[in-house]
Scaffold this motif. Structure first.
Motif, short mmCIF file in Angstrom:
data_model
loop_
_atom_site.label_atom_id
_atom_site.label_comp_id
_atom_site.label_asym_id
_atom_site.label_seq_id
_atom_site.Cartn_x
_atom_site.Cartn_y
_atom_site.Cartn_z
N ALA A 24 6.51 12.23 6.76
CA ALA A 24 5.38 11.31 6.60
C ALA A 24 5.83 9.89 6.94
CB ALA A 24 4.85 11.38 5.17
N PRO A 25 4.90 9.02 7.39
CA PRO A 25 5.29 7.65 7.75
C PRO A 25 5.36 6.69 6.57
CG PRO A 25 2.98 7.98 8.25
CD PRO A 25 3.50 9.30 7.72
N TRP A 26 4.89 7.12 5.40
CA TRP A 26 4.91 6.22 4.25
C TRP A 26 6.25 6.27 3.52
CZ3 TRP A 26 5.62 10.24 1.10
CH2 TRP A 26 4.81 11.38 1.21
N ASP B 194 -5.43 7.41 -0.59
CA ASP B 194 -5.46 7.90 -1.97
C ASP B 194 -4.13 7.75 -2.70
OD1 ASP B 194 -4.41 9.73 -0.21
OD2 ASP B 194 -5.49 11.47 -0.99
N ASP B 195 -3.17 7.09 -2.07
CA ASP B 195 -1.86 6.89 -2.69
C ASP B 195 -1.74 5.47 -3.25
OD1 ASP B 195 -1.38 9.45 -1.76
OD2 ASP B 195 -0.30 8.76 0.02
N TRP B 196 -0.61 5.19 -3.89
CA TRP B 196 -0.38 3.84 -4.40
C TRP B 196 1.12 3.54 -4.48
CZ3 TRP B 196 -1.98 7.96 -7.25
CH2 TRP B 196 -1.23 8.31 -8.38
N LEU B 197 1.44 2.25 -4.59
CA LEU B 197 2.82 1.79 -4.59
C LEU B 197 3.22 1.25 -5.96
CD1 LEU B 197 2.71 -0.41 -1.34
CD2 LEU B 197 3.38 1.99 -1.50
N ASP B 198 4.49 1.41 -6.31
CA ASP B 198 5.03 0.66 -7.43
C ASP B 198 5.00 -0.82 -7.06
OD1 ASP B 198 5.49 3.09 -8.60
OD2 ASP B 198 7.68 2.93 -8.65
N ASP B 199 4.93 -1.68 -8.06
CA ASP B 199 4.74 -3.11 -7.80
C ASP B 199 5.81 -3.73 -6.90
OD1 ASP B 199 2.60 -2.82 -9.45
OD2 ASP B 199 3.38 -4.04 -11.10
N ASN B 200 7.03 -3.22 -6.97
CA ASN B 200 8.12 -3.85 -6.20
C ASN B 200 8.46 -3.08 -4.93
OD1 ASN B 200 9.29 -1.60 -7.37
ND2 ASN B 200 11.20 -2.63 -7.88
N ILE C 255 2.08 13.23 -7.21
CA ILE C 255 1.24 13.09 -8.40
C ILE C 255 0.05 14.05 -8.31
CG2 ILE C 255 -0.05 11.48 -9.84
CD1 ILE C 255 2.90 10.72 -9.54
N ASP C 256 -0.21 14.80 -9.38
CA ASP C 256 -1.31 15.77 -9.33
C ASP C 256 -2.65 15.11 -9.70
OD1 ASP C 256 -1.50 15.58 -12.11
OD2 ASP C 256 -0.46 17.46 -12.49
N LEU C 257 -3.72 15.91 -9.71
CA LEU C 257 -5.06 15.40 -9.94
C LEU C 257 -5.23 14.80 -11.33
CD1 LEU C 257 -7.16 18.25 -8.27
CD2 LEU C 257 -6.48 16.08 -7.28
N LYS C 258 -4.38 15.21 -12.27
CA LYS C 258 -4.45 14.68 -13.63
C LYS C 258 -3.58 13.45 -13.84
CE LYS C 258 -5.52 19.22 -15.67
NZ LYS C 258 -5.08 20.26 -16.63
N TYR D 165 6.88 5.02 -3.79
CA TYR D 165 5.62 5.47 -3.20
C TYR D 165 5.11 6.67 -4.00
CZ TYR D 165 2.08 6.45 0.34
OH TYR D 165 0.87 6.64 0.99
N ASN D 166 3.84 6.61 -4.39
CA ASN D 166 3.23 7.68 -5.17
C ASN D 166 2.22 8.43 -4.30
OD1 ASN D 166 4.25 6.96 -8.04
ND2 ASN D 166 3.55 5.02 -7.18
N TRP D 167 2.56 9.67 -3.99
CA TRP D 167 1.75 10.51 -3.11
C TRP D 167 0.81 11.37 -3.96
CZ3 TRP D 167 3.15 16.00 -1.68
CH2 TRP D 167 2.22 16.54 -0.77
#
Length: 330
Positions: free
Chosen positions: A151-153, A96-102, A126-129, A199-201
């Motif tokens: 965390a490992p990320w 459910d997470d995502w990465l910045d492009d770089n 990052i919250d649900l909104k 990294y966006n958690w």
């Protein structure tokens, strides 16, 4: 030619996140990438969506491997991903997470430029909104920064080191990532911390990891894992006893605080007893901590340091069980 990076992602009932997940990975500026997705017995349409996404891929330097297994948990999924990965470098990613492009590019460049065994970066919560709740940017100059995030990320590892040192995720319902990270950190010589955040958690209260922390039972007690970890890091390179004492005291105190409200009275009592007995056995100097030490370790948020200090004081006064039982009821 760049070295191959493998990104390992366990998926369990994550159909609603798959579009964003693929979009984030496909936008990475670094190539070549190998994305290994382990579907851990999903009961929704995750697996179907994953195969459809792979069908649309046309890039030769962006490879996706999908494996399906019966539900075995996140530790087993990540360990399988490590086993089949082909990359020189490994990264881990939650569904459910995502990465910045770089993100991958920045971590690899830092790893290669200084010939490191590991690079650790920060993250956004990052919250649900979709709003940023908080940012954790690490201070590159502080030793403690290596241990702030378990965390490992948001970091990159050497596969050769993982295999050579027999490092794996411990098969437990709680803190399998702490075991992996601490064992890796204690097994290598050169670790680089960078202030970069890529990294966006996604802070999701209904996620499996959050639910695992919100309740306590025999399957979610970390003592067995800690005993095994303690045996293995004895011969490692973490020689700062003060750091280790704070780290494990903090971990067990947070374990108690987060599981208190989901615990029955007797379970909580037993966990308090086991947790502080473990500290008494391995890191008895935790009891020496007082308000003079509230500024240690540097780099740790003040609120966390104050909380740890206060709980240790309650323990020394014999009030910890009463305080947590009260907290359990409010």
């Amino acid at each position: 030619m760049n070295d191959l990076v493998s990104i390992i992602i366990p998926v369990f009932n994550g159909e609603s996140y798959i579009d964003r997940l693929f979009s984030s990975l496909a936008c990475q500026t670094y190539r070549p990438l190998e994305v290994i997705i382990i579907d851990d017995g999903s009961t929704d349409s995750s697996l179907k969506k994953l195969y459809l996404k792979v069908k649309d891929l046309k890039s030769t330097d962006f490879k996706v491997v999908i494996l399906n297994q019966e539900n075995k948990g996140i530790a087993a999924s990540r360990n399988l991903g490590i086993e089949i990965s082909s990359g020189k470098y490994l990264m881990f990613h939650d569904q459910d997470d995502w990465l910045d492009d770089n993100c991958v590019e920045v971590l690899v460049k830092a790893m290669v430029s200084d010939d490191c065994d590991m690079v650790i970066s920060g993250y956004r919560s990052i919250d649900l909104k979709g709003k940023c709740r908080a940012e954790c940017s690490l201070d590159e100059s502080l030793s403690w920064s290596k241990y702030r995030i378990t965390a490992p990320w948001g970091r990159i590892f050497s596969k050769e080191t993982i295999e050579k040192k027999n490092i794996y995720f411990y098969d437990t319902k709680i803190s399998e990532d702490l075991y992996f990270n601490i064992l890796y950190i204690c097994s290598v010589k050169k670790i680089k911390v960078i202030s970069y955040i890529g990294y966006n958690w996604y802070y999701n209260k209904t996620s499996e990891s959050h639910l695992n922390w919100s309740k306590a039972d025999r399957n979610r007690n970390p003592i067995k894992m800690l005993n095994e970890l303690q045996k293995r890091i004895k011969s490692g390179n973490w020689n700062n006893e003060k750091e280790k004492t704070y780290f494990f005291a903090k971990y067990l105190i947070w374990y108690l605080l987060f599981t208190t409200r989901g615990s029955q009275k007797e379970v909580l009592k037993r966990n308090i007893h086991k947790s502080f007995n473990w500290l008494d056995q391995y890191y008895p100097d935790y009891k020496l901590r007082n308000f003079k030490d509230i500024n240690y370790p540097s780099g740790e948020p003040f609120g966390i340091r104050a909380c740890i200090t206060f709980v240790i004081l309650l323990k020394k006064l014999g009030l910890i069980e009463a305080a947590l039982q009260f907290y359990r009821r409010i």
